[in-house]
Design an enzyme around this catalytic site. Sequence first.
Site, PDB file in Angstrom:
ATOM      1  N   LYS A   1       0.649  -1.166   0.230  1.00 30.88           N
ATOM      2  CA  LYS A   1      -0.030   0.085  -0.170  1.00 30.88           C
ATOM      3  C   LYS A   1       0.792   1.333   0.284  1.00 30.88           C
ATOM      4  O   LYS A   1       1.319   1.202   0.815  1.00 30.88           O
ATOM      5  CB  LYS A   1      -0.528  -0.255   1.279  1.00 30.88           C
TER       6      LYS A   1
ATOM      7  N   ASP B   1      -3.442   4.724  -1.790  1.00 32.61           N
ATOM      8  CA  ASP B   1      -4.689   4.546  -0.954  1.00 32.61           C
ATOM      9  C   ASP B   1      -4.488   6.170  -0.534  1.00 32.61           C
ATOM     10  O   ASP B   1      -3.989   6.410   0.418  1.00 32.61           O
ATOM     11  CB  ASP B   1      -4.747   4.183   0.667  1.00 32.61           C
ATOM     12  N   LEU B   2      -5.622   6.437  -1.710  1.00 34.07           N
ATOM     13  CA  LEU B   2      -5.171   8.317  -1.254  1.00 34.07           C
ATOM     14  C   LEU B   2      -6.169   8.974  -0.742  1.00 34.07           C
ATOM     15  O   LEU B   2      -6.689  10.207  -1.309  1.00 34.07           O
ATOM     16  CB  LEU B   2      -4.608   8.993  -3.283  1.00 34.07           C
ATOM     17  N   LYS B   3      -7.382   8.088  -1.111  1.00 38.91           N
ATOM     18  CA  LYS B   3      -9.377   8.517  -0.416  1.00 38.91           C
ATOM     19  C   LYS B   3      -9.343   9.551  -1.087  1.00 38.91           C
ATOM     20  O   LYS B   3      -9.630  11.014  -0.663  1.00 38.91           O
ATOM     21  CB  LYS B   3      -9.014   8.643   1.557  1.00 38.91           C
TER      22      LYS B   3
ATOM     23  N   ASP C   1     -13.499  14.900  -3.869  1.00 38.05           N
ATOM     24  CA  ASP C   1     -13.703  16.233  -4.852  1.00 38.05           C
ATOM     25  C   ASP C   1     -14.784  15.610  -5.870  1.00 38.05           C
ATOM     26  O   ASP C   1     -15.845  14.624  -5.499  1.00 38.05           O
ATOM     27  CB  ASP C   1     -12.890  16.244  -5.604  1.00 38.05           C
ATOM     28  N   ILE C   2     -14.876  16.763  -6.570  1.00 37.11           N
ATOM     29  CA  ILE C   2     -15.573  16.838  -7.111  1.00 37.11           C
ATOM     30  C   ILE C   2     -15.455  15.769  -8.623  1.00 37.11           C
ATOM     31  O   ILE C   2     -14.927  15.354  -8.994  1.00 37.11           O
ATOM     32  CB  ILE C   2     -15.736  18.262  -8.252  1.00 37.11           C
ATOM     33  N   PRO C   3     -16.749  15.468  -9.527  1.00 41.12           N
ATOM     34  CA  PRO C   3     -16.644  13.907 -10.025  1.00 41.12           C
ATOM     35  C   PRO C   3     -15.421  14.144 -11.219  1.00 41.12           C
ATOM     36  O   PRO C   3     -14.576  13.393 -11.787  1.00 41.12           O
ATOM     37  CB  PRO C   3     -17.926  14.223 -10.762  1.00 41.12           C
TER      38      PRO C   3
ATOM     39  N   THR D   1     -12.767  15.412 -11.386  1.00 43.08           N
ATOM     40  CA  THR D   1     -11.461  15.960 -10.384  1.00 43.08           C
ATOM     41  C   THR D   1     -11.662  14.558  -9.604  1.00 43.08           C
ATOM     42  O   THR D   1     -10.329  14.005  -9.716  1.00 43.08           O
ATOM     43  CB  THR D   1     -11.163  16.892  -9.151  1.00 43.08           C
TER      44      THR D   1
ATOM     45  N   THR E   1     -12.432   4.676  10.646  1.00 41.76           N
ATOM     46  CA  THR E   1     -12.380   4.113  12.016  1.00 41.76           C
ATOM     47  C   THR E   1     -11.890   4.846  12.582  1.00 41.76           C
ATOM     48  O   THR E   1     -11.938   4.768  13.671  1.00 41.76           O
ATOM     49  CB  THR E   1     -11.756   2.994  11.475  1.00 41.76           C
TER      50      THR E   1
ATOM     51  N   GLN F   1      -5.178   1.223  16.690  1.00 38.72           N
ATOM     52  CA  GLN F   1      -5.679   0.950  16.087  1.00 38.72           C
ATOM     53  C   GLN F   1      -6.415   0.450  17.249  1.00 38.72           C
ATOM     54  O   GLN F   1      -6.376  -0.015  18.396  1.00 38.72           O
ATOM     55  CB  GLN F   1      -5.601  -0.068  15.622  1.00 38.72           C
TER      56      GLN F   1
ATOM     57  N   ARG G   1       2.439  -1.866  10.935  1.00 34.38           N
ATOM     58  CA  ARG G   1       3.118  -1.567  11.903  1.00 34.38           C
ATOM     59  C   ARG G   1       3.563  -3.678  12.163  1.00 34.38           C
ATOM     60  O   ARG G   1       4.765  -4.326  12.567  1.00 34.38           O
ATOM     61  CB  ARG G   1       2.426  -1.396  12.519  1.00 34.38           C
TER      62      ARG G   1
HETATM   63  O1  C5P Z   1       0.053  -0.139  11.133  1.00 38.95           O
HETATM   64  P1  C5P Z   1      -1.224  -0.471  11.116  1.00 38.95           P
HETATM   65  O2  C5P Z   1      -1.494  -2.125  10.968  1.00 38.95           O
HETATM   66  O3  C5P Z   1      -2.788  -0.098  12.363  1.00 38.95           O
HETATM   67  O4  C5P Z   1      -1.616   0.019   9.984  1.00 38.95           O
HETATM   68  C1  C5P Z   1      -2.874  -0.066   8.969  1.00 38.95           C
HETATM   69  C2  C5P Z   1      -3.293   0.557   7.395  1.00 38.95           C
HETATM   70  O5  C5P Z   1      -5.043   0.735   7.170  1.00 38.95           O
HETATM   71  C3  C5P Z   1      -2.925   2.250   7.473  1.00 38.95           C
HETATM   72  O6  C5P Z   1      -2.290   2.798   6.067  1.00 38.95           O
HETATM   73  C4  C5P Z   1      -3.658   2.783   7.423  1.00 38.95           C
HETATM   74  O7  C5P Z   1      -3.750   4.097   7.028  1.00 38.95           O
HETATM   75  C5  C5P Z   1      -4.247   1.814   7.228  1.00 38.95           C
HETATM   76  N1  C5P Z   1      -5.827   2.371   7.459  1.00 38.95           N
HETATM   77  C6  C5P Z   1      -6.446   2.057   8.539  1.00 38.95           C
HETATM   78  N2  C5P Z   1      -7.908   2.110   8.657  1.00 38.95           N
HETATM   79  C7  C5P Z   1      -8.556   2.870   7.720  1.00 38.95           C
HETATM   80  C8  C5P Z   1      -7.961   3.101   6.139  1.00 38.95           C
HETATM   81  C9  C5P Z   1      -6.993   2.976   6.046  1.00 38.95           C
HETATM   82  O8  C5P Z   1      -6.117   2.141   9.596  1.00 38.95           O
HETATM   83  N3  C5P Z   1     -10.302   3.525   8.062  1.00 38.95           N
END
Ligand code: C5P
Length: 252
Positions: free
Chosen positions: A46, A73-75, A78-80, A82, A137, A208, A229
């Site tokens: 990722k 994963d740039l989430k 924006d508008i359609p 873009t 989350t 988390q 991690r």
């Molecule tokens: O280190 P860890 O296992 O917590 O990393 C989780 C990965 O998942 C990170 O890259 C984090 O940005 C991503 N992520 C997340 N929760 C989300 C979406 C993505 O933890 N809702």
Amino acid sequence: MRREDLLAALRALPATDRVITALDVPSAEAALALTGRLGDRARFVKVGLELFSAGGPTVVQLLQGRGKRIFLDLKYADIPNTVAGAARVAAALGVSLVTMHASCGRAAIAAAAAALADAPENEMRLRPALLAVTVLTSLGPDDLAETAPGPDTIPARVSRLARLAWTAGCDGLVCSPTDLPAVRAELGGQPLVVTPGIRPPGADQADQKRIATPRAAFAAGADFLVVGRPITGAEDPAGAHAAIAAELEVRP
Ligand code: C5P
């Protein structure tokens, strides 16, 4: 490429390809050093906002040159016009998964999906899959009360945004292990689900809050896990990745 065909092909990947390692590092050099320690079997990585801000498309191409496939994963939010443009450029880079916020609305999701429908094939001979993020989350009920006051609960919002994203044409969702049952109950088994918040038994929870073991997440219906991690912070990242992938092999 039709959505059903794309999803079937992604689900047919071996377990080792369904554990995505999050390269949450601040430079291309650090990312390449980490992939060296990850070895060849941890093929799916990722690239998120941190690494992309540092290394841009070049780091994506460097990683691809080392045989990696990319979850970008740039989430987008924006508008359609873009998000469609961004999705098209990501597809031209040959990435495998891209993300956007479902809260952008139906028109933006449909525009991104349409942009990807005609995208060139990546190294898997597939177009990129479009995944929607429903409620981050990191957000709790107090945050929701500030950003979207009303009777909505987080589970209700997750379910509604998941349905919106799926019916607007996205291929799947990113959702936490705790949201997974609600998403599967709402939409069934079809949408591809990528799940972060994964902690092997005994691993450090760190920041988390809503976590699950690899086996539990997979049993609850996750298709791919994204793990940071517990792999990148391990003494032996390749071994940690292999151990998590082995958990998926015992899917009931
Ligand atoms: O280190 P860890 O296992 O917590 O990393 C989780 C990965 O998942 C990170 O890259 C984090 O940005 C991503 N992520 C997340 N929760 C989300 C979406 C993505 O933890 N809702």
